[in-house]
Design a protein around this motif. Structure first.
Motif, PDB file in Angstrom:
ATOM      1  N   VAL A  13       0.868  -1.177   0.000  1.00  0.00           N
ATOM      2  CA  VAL A  13       0.000   0.000   0.000  1.00  0.00           C
ATOM      3  C   VAL A  13       0.902   1.223   0.000  1.00  0.00           C
ATOM      4  O   VAL A  13       1.834   1.316   0.802  1.00  0.00           O
ATOM      5  N   ASP A  17      -2.470   6.248  -0.181  1.00  0.00           N
ATOM      6  CA  ASP A  17      -3.613   5.355   0.054  1.00  0.00           C
ATOM      7  C   ASP A  17      -3.807   5.082   1.538  1.00  0.00           C
ATOM      8  O   ASP A  17      -4.940   4.983   2.018  1.00  0.00           O
ATOM      9  N   GLU A  20      -5.466   8.094   3.054  1.00  0.00           N
ATOM     10  CA  GLU A  20      -6.895   8.111   2.731  1.00  0.00           C
ATOM     11  C   GLU A  20      -7.655   7.080   3.569  1.00  0.00           C
ATOM     12  O   GLU A  20      -8.715   7.390   4.125  1.00  0.00           O
ATOM     13  N   ARG A  21      -7.127   5.882   3.678  1.00  0.00           N
ATOM     14  CA  ARG A  21      -7.780   4.827   4.467  1.00  0.00           C
ATOM     15  C   ARG A  21      -7.896   5.204   5.932  1.00  0.00           C
ATOM     16  O   ARG A  21      -8.899   4.913   6.581  1.00  0.00           O
ATOM     17  N   ARG A  48       6.256   2.317   0.210  1.00  0.00           N
ATOM     18  CA  ARG A  48       5.080   1.462   0.375  1.00  0.00           C
ATOM     19  C   ARG A  48       5.182   0.706   1.694  1.00  0.00           C
ATOM     20  O   ARG A  48       6.269   0.487   2.213  1.00  0.00           O
TER      21      ARG A  48
END
Length: 116
Positions: A13, A17, A20-21, A48
C-alpha cells in the motif's frame, strides 16, 4: 530504507492510500514512519507499506511495540521487516501475518526474547 529489502508481502500500500484509508493527512503517515510506529520500504521508487501491517484501516495494534522491541534488540528497519516476513514454522506463516490475529502477543514475546 533500502530498495534492496527482499520480503514477500502479499500486497503493498502506498502512503497516499494509507492516508486516505486512515483519514489522516499524508504528513501524519510520514510521522508514523518517522516515529517508528510503521515501516515502509521503497518499491519502484515509491514508499510502500506491506498491507498486513495496516489491516482494518489502522496500524496493527501490536506493531509499534514489536518494532520497538526489535530496535531494542539491535535490528534496523530493514532487518525488522525481514524478521516480520521470515516464515516461522511454529506460527501459521510469518510474524507479520500473525500480528493480525490471536498470536500477536506470541509474536511480541518472541521479539522481546531477541534482546537476550
Amino acid at each position: 530504507m533500502s530498495e534492496s529489502v527482499s520480503i514477500n508481502a502479499a500486497d503493498w500500500v502506498n502512503l497516499p492510500d494509507i492516508a486516505e484509508r486512515f483519514g489522516l493527512p499524508i504528513t501524519k503517515v510520514h510521522q508514523l514512519i518517522k516515529e517508528g510506529s510503521l515501516l515502509a520500504v521503497r518499491r519502484e521508487g515509491v514508499l510502500r507499506v506491506p498491507a498486513e501491517l495496516v489491516a482494518n484501516d489502522i496500524v496493527l495494534k501490536h506493531l509499534p511495540g514489536v518494532l520497538t522491541l526489535l530496535r531494542d534488540a539491535g535490528y534496523n528497519d530493514e532487518e525488522a521487516l525481514r524478521w516480520l516476513y521470515t516464515d516461522d514454522d511454529s506460527l501459521p506463516g510469518k510474524p507479520a501475518v500473525a500480528l493480525g490475529g490471536d498470536l500477536a502477543r506470541e509474536v511480541k514475546r518472541r521479539a522481546q526474547a531477541l534482546a537476550f
